[in-house]
Design a protein around this motif. Structure first.
Motif, PDB file in Angstrom:
ATOM      1  N   ASN A 177      27.291  16.701  27.227  1.00 22.18           N
ATOM      2  CA  ASN A 177      28.733  16.545  27.069  1.00 22.18           C
ATOM      3  C   ASN A 177      29.161  15.413  26.140  1.00 22.18           C
ATOM      4  O   ASN A 177      30.357  15.247  25.897  1.00 22.18           O
ATOM      5  CB  ASN A 177      29.371  16.304  28.445  1.00 22.18           C
TER       6      ASN A 177
ATOM      7  N   TYR B  99      32.785  19.414  23.018  1.00 20.80           N
ATOM      8  CA  TYR B  99      33.299  20.445  23.916  1.00 20.80           C
ATOM      9  C   TYR B  99      33.732  21.642  23.096  1.00 20.80           C
ATOM     10  O   TYR B  99      34.117  21.515  21.940  1.00 20.80           O
ATOM     11  CB  TYR B  99      34.450  19.910  24.781  1.00 20.80           C
ATOM     12  N   ASP B 100      33.668  22.818  23.686  1.00 20.68           N
ATOM     13  CA  ASP B 100      34.040  24.086  23.039  1.00 20.68           C
ATOM     14  C   ASP B 100      33.446  24.157  21.635  1.00 20.68           C
ATOM     15  O   ASP B 100      34.152  24.345  20.647  1.00 20.68           O
ATOM     16  CB  ASP B 100      35.553  24.246  22.986  1.00 20.68           C
TER      17      ASP B 100
ATOM     18  N   GLY C 199      36.158  29.650  30.507  1.00 20.47           N
ATOM     19  CA  GLY C 199      36.197  28.271  30.969  1.00 20.47           C
ATOM     20  C   GLY C 199      34.961  27.911  31.744  1.00 20.47           C
ATOM     21  O   GLY C 199      34.038  28.716  31.935  1.00 20.47           O
TER      22      GLY C 199
ATOM     23  N   ASN D 260      34.700  18.252  36.329  1.00 20.11           N
ATOM     24  CA  ASN D 260      34.987  18.542  34.923  1.00 20.11           C
ATOM     25  C   ASN D 260      35.518  19.963  34.800  1.00 20.11           C
ATOM     26  O   ASN D 260      35.004  20.887  35.440  1.00 20.11           O
ATOM     27  CB  ASN D 260      33.734  18.405  34.064  1.00 20.11           C
TER      28      ASN D 260
ATOM     29  N   GLU E  53      36.865  22.841  31.724  1.00 19.86           N
ATOM     30  CA  GLU E  53      36.999  23.159  30.306  1.00 19.86           C
ATOM     31  C   GLU E  53      37.467  24.603  30.181  1.00 19.86           C
ATOM     32  O   GLU E  53      37.028  25.468  30.946  1.00 19.86           O
ATOM     33  CB  GLU E  53      35.659  22.957  29.600  1.00 19.86           C
TER      34      GLU E  53
ATOM     35  N   SER F 124      41.730  24.963  23.066  1.00 24.17           N
ATOM     36  CA  SER F 124      40.730  24.589  24.066  1.00 24.17           C
ATOM     37  C   SER F 124      41.022  23.193  24.579  1.00 24.17           C
ATOM     38  O   SER F 124      41.703  22.392  23.924  1.00 24.17           O
ATOM     39  CB  SER F 124      39.319  24.648  23.478  1.00 24.17           C
TER      40      SER F 124
ATOM     41  N   ARG G  75      39.531  20.014  27.680  1.00 21.21           N
ATOM     42  CA  ARG G  75      38.540  19.579  28.657  1.00 21.21           C
ATOM     43  C   ARG G  75      39.094  18.355  29.397  1.00 21.21           C
ATOM     44  O   ARG G  75      39.737  17.488  28.801  1.00 21.21           O
ATOM     45  CB  ARG G  75      37.224  19.222  27.977  1.00 21.21           C
TER      46      ARG G  75
ATOM     47  N   GLU H  30      37.698  15.403  32.274  1.00 24.86           N
ATOM     48  CA  GLU H  30      36.536  14.829  32.956  1.00 24.86           C
ATOM     49  C   GLU H  30      37.004  13.722  33.893  1.00 24.86           C
ATOM     50  O   GLU H  30      37.706  12.801  33.473  1.00 24.86           O
ATOM     51  CB  GLU H  30      35.552  14.232  31.945  1.00 24.86           C
TER      52      GLU H  30
ATOM     53  N   TYR I  43      40.550  13.092  28.800  1.00 28.68           N
ATOM     54  CA  TYR I  43      41.340  14.292  28.566  1.00 28.68           C
ATOM     55  C   TYR I  43      41.246  14.648  27.079  1.00 28.68           C
ATOM     56  O   TYR I  43      41.552  13.815  26.225  1.00 28.68           O
ATOM     57  CB  TYR I  43      42.792  14.056  28.976  1.00 28.68           C
TER      58      TYR I  43
ATOM     59  N   TRP J  39      42.257  13.108  22.029  1.00 28.90           N
ATOM     60  CA  TRP J  39      41.782  12.795  23.373  1.00 28.90           C
ATOM     61  C   TRP J  39      42.411  11.505  23.888  1.00 28.90           C
ATOM     62  O   TRP J  39      42.927  10.695  23.125  1.00 28.90           O
ATOM     63  CB  TRP J  39      40.258  12.715  23.450  1.00 28.90           C
TER      64      TRP J  39
ATOM     65  N   SER K 245      30.838  29.130  35.081  1.00 32.79           N
ATOM     66  CA  SER K 245      31.356  29.495  33.757  1.00 32.79           C
ATOM     67  C   SER K 245      31.835  30.935  33.802  1.00 32.79           C
ATOM     68  O   SER K 245      31.248  31.775  34.498  1.00 32.79           O
ATOM     69  CB  SER K 245      30.267  29.351  32.692  1.00 32.79           C
TER      70      SER K 245
END
Length: 788
Positions: free
Chosen positions: A69, A131-132, A171, A182, A184, A200, A202, A204, A226, A249, A785
């Motif tokens: 991650n 992420y993504d 997701g 977490n 996503e 997208s 995410r 955490e 975030y 973020w 997922s």
């Protein structure tokens, strides 16, 4: 012992890999070809097996399955890449021994980071990009021709997952130890016949995992992150394509507290409390920080956003014009404990901001032509502002000055504003001399300018504070009375700087202007499909810069000049066993000149922080990796890196404060051996369900955190181990679960560092204290997922 442990684990994974197909007894038990991996290492799409250089790739599915991650996780998965926490929270990346051990916001890294080719020019900007993703590419070796200066070690490209032609969504939800939660998700699809988009995000969260040594009920390490990204692709005509990437973020996580592991008294009279504090236990969760006694608690509050626009216009004769424009903003406020003590030996609260603009224009022709070329230029403009308040009231320097002179050297404030600009022109080409032989070459001219305005002062108004001591005692009253806000660092450079004559205190201001030509040349030989031999020679540069330090003299402010790496590399890539086995090997030698290093210099108060150049270093290395798919559903991958990274010529002061000749000593953050093994096995359990298991093992041999870190200072306590050494370690992760046969959902349980290995990635000296940053203990959880 660590190597033997890793080899036994790796051998176990290999045994599983060779035995599982026989157990499965399915019609798919025949060897399966390793899938082609498409990369953009040369700023155009190519098969990884056709790229004549070393590139490590982690696909999006692998990142999600292995719970990778962030940059720290990526470094664990890629041999040759090392990650270190810094006392200011800026990540330090070292690739094949090439790295810049500096934590200020304005420090250009030697491993440059990009998201869809848009640069993240400073280390603090790259912490929340994983992420993504479609994949992550790690390019090893100097990348100066195509990716520019400040990539003497290599480059990391985050390739975001792109908008899809059809509506899709999905997701991931994860819950684990320390109440880690977490989430996503993404939504992607067409908006019109020419427009499509992907959104997208995410989140955490995690409770504090560090336990205070002095206050057992106190926790640190809370996570609150975030992230979000919007991608829009527009294709108004068949010859024009535009891509907009807006991402950002917010990070409100605690800064990590280090572990207090050693005491090296810097001045004659010690604070009576600090030598009585016990050292931290050698366990993953143990740490300490100021807390209520000192009125200091670690905290973080940072935000970032970036917008980048790429346009590709097809011109005549298969020529494409590409424009890439990027602008970003970053703001940071944080409190960092740098000593691991329940008292303030060297704690700081800092504020900072970054504003960065980047523009590139380039022309390139079709990838199928016998002569493939790209020419272009770019411009960057970066403004970095950083201020910090230091609290070092429990240090020996404060105790000594108070005892002898009656002044309190317990607080200081520094401000550092830098403007960094550069422009470059580049050309790169590949020419097929024959159907099996390709010559490649490139060059880039870069001119860079950095200006810095730096001031250290005392804002307390205490007539017996740091500023008054310097004006009254050190300067003997020759420059009048100190007033809060006056710059108190003294000019010891022997020449007038910014109107400040030699010997006088004042504001430091200077400009550094440099230029260079990066270049590369090489040959690719492909005697048959699936077999590539290559040889390259290249040179890359990293620009000089000014440090952000709490200083008492101008010598600490001086810029380091640009460094260069000339790299010689030869390697081979082979697809064997009808494509079931992919083997890549490379050997390399680096001639490393003027390596930039955060170290020490002599100043008014003895040995102090500064940036220095190491005149000459050299790195020899070898890498071997293979990926085996003996049957459908089973993949076994192994990677190995061997490094011999040494300083050839450098006389100075080590990061631990020892003056010496460091010729023929090893370089920091360059473990001799790095190995990784990964096993994934997926098999059907019904027509609608399949199961999977996986395991990863990563081993690093020991290294050091500073030049000269193999030797402790003469007065170091304890002296039974290397205070600024980093022991070798082995980390093992595991995962298992079930999924739908059509791939629409997947449930897994996972564990990271399942044997709870105690390890650390950095060790720092802060005034009298030596502290290390420990890695996470064993964590485990469950993940779901899904795709709609």
């Amino acid at each position: 012992m660590k190597s033997a442990t890793f080899l036994s684990i790796s051998a176990g994974l290999a045994a599983v890999a060779t035995s599982m197909p026989a157990v499965a007894q399915t019609a798919d038990a025949a060897p399966a070809a390793v899938a082609d991996i498409i990369v953009t290492a040369n700023k155009r799409e190519q098969k990884l097996s056709d790229v004549g250089s070393t590139v490590a790739v982690l696909g999006g599915d692998a990142l999600a399955a292995r719970q990778i991650n962030d940059l720290k996780d990526i470094a664990q998965a890629v041999p040759g890449l090392s990650f270190a926490n810094s006392e200011n929270g800026t990540p330090i990346l070292t690739l094949r021994g090439v790295g810049f051990i500096e934590s200020s916001l304005a420090a250009y890294p030697t491993v440059s980071v990009y998201v869809d080719e848009a640069p993240l020019p400073f280390g603090a900007l790259a912490v929340h990009s994983a992420y993504d993703l479609e994949r992550v590419e790690v390019l090893k070796g100097p990348q100066g021709t195509l990716f520019g200066q400040n990539s003497t070690g290599g480059a990391i490209n985050f390739i975001a997952a792109k908008p899809t032609d059809e509506l899709s969504a999905g997701g991931n939800l994860t819950y684990g130890r320390f109440n880690e939660a977490n989430g996503e998700a993404f939504v992607s699809g067409p908006l019109s016949s020419t427009l499509k988009a992907r959104v997208s995000g995410r989140v955490e969260t995690m409770d504090g995992w560090q336990i205070s040594n002095s206050r057992p009920n106190d926790r640190n390490g809370k996570v609150r992150n975030y992230m979000g990204r919007l991608l829009i692709d527009w294709e108004p005509t068949s010859g024009a394509r535009f891509s907009l990437n807006v991402n950002g973020w917010k990070d409100k996580s605690d800064t990590e507290a280090p572990q207090y592991i050693g005491y090296v008294q810097q001045n004659p009279i010690a604070n009576p409390i600090i030598p009585t504090v016990p050292f931290s236990p050698a366990t993953p969760r143990a740490a300490d920080w100021g807390g209520p006694v000192a009125g200091f608690v670690p905290f973080g509050d940072s935000d970032f956003w970036q917008a980048s626009l790429r346009g590709d216009i097809d011109l005549a004769d298969h020529v494409t014009l590409t424009s890439l424009t990027s602008y970003l903003q970053f703001n940071q406020r944080q409190g960092a404990d740098r000593d691991g003590l329940p008292y303030t030996v060297n704690d700081l609260i800092s504020d900072g901001s970054i504003r960065s603009f980047f523009q590139e224009l380039r022309l390139s022709n079709g990838a199928s032509r016998p002569f493939r070329w790209v020419v272009g230029g770019n411009y960057s403009n970066n403004k970095v502002d950083q201020v910090a308040d230091f609290d070092y009231r429990y240090t020996s320097v404060n105790e000594t000055v108070f005892t002898v002179f009656g002044y309190n050297l317990d607080r200081a404030h520094y401000s550092n504003y830098q403007k960094l600009t550069s422009f470059a022109f580049f050309a790169n080409g590949e020419y097929d001399l024959a159907s099996t032989l390709t010559f490649k070459a490139g060059a880039r001219y870069t001119k860079a300018q950095s200006s810095a305005t730096i001031c250290n002062t005392d804002l307390t108004g205490d007539p017996k504070g740091t500023g008054p001591f310097l004006y009254d005692v050190v300067f003997g009253g020759a420059y009048g009375t100190f007033h809060a806000g006056d710059c108190f660092a003294g000019n010891d450079l022997g020449a007038t700087i910014n109107g400040v004559p030699p010997g006088a205190p004042g504001q430091y201001k200077d400009t550094l202007t440099e230029d260079n030509v990066s270049w590369m040349a090489g040959l690719d030989y492909k005697p048959r499909p699936g077999l590539l031999f290559y040889a390259n020679v290249s040179r890359g540069y990293k620009a000089g810069s000014f440090p952000a330090v709490s200083a008492t003299s101008f010598v600490q402010y001086r810029a380091v000049k640009q460094e260069s790496v000339t790299a010689y590399e030869a390697g081979a890539k082979a697809s064997l066993l009808d494509g079931a086995l992919q083997v890549n090997a490379a050997g390399f030698y680096y001639d490393y000149l003027n390596k930039q290093l955060r170290s020490k210099v002599q100043s008014f108060f003895g040995i102090q922080d500064a940036l220095v150049n190491v005149p000459k270093s050299s790195i020899k290395g070898f890498e071997l990796e293979f990926t085996l798919r003996p049957t459908h559903g089973l993949t076994f991958a192994n990677g190995f890196t061997w490094l011999d990274a040494k300083i050839d010529r450098f006389t100075g002061i080590s990061g631990g404060g020892l003056p010496a000749d460091f010729a023929d000593t090893r370089m920091p953050f360059a473990p001799k051996y790095q190995l990784s093994s990964n096993l994934d096995y997926e098999f059907p359990i019904s027509d609608r369900l399949k199961a999977f298991v996986g395991a990863s093992a990563n081993m690093r041999s020991d290294t050091i955190a500073v030049v000269g870190g193999d030797v402790n200072a003469a007065n170091a306590i304890p002296s039974t181990f290397k205070l600024q050494g980093i022991d070798g370690y082995v980390l093992v992760d595991a995962r298992a679960g079930i999924a739908s046969a059509d791939g629409r959902w997947r449930v897994s349980v996972f564990g990271k560092n399942i044997f709870n290995q105690y390890y650390w990635n950095n060790a720092i000296t802060s005034s009298d204290a030596v502290a290390r940053f420990a890695g996470m203990p064993a964590t485990y959880g469950v993940s779901l997922s899904f795709r709609l």
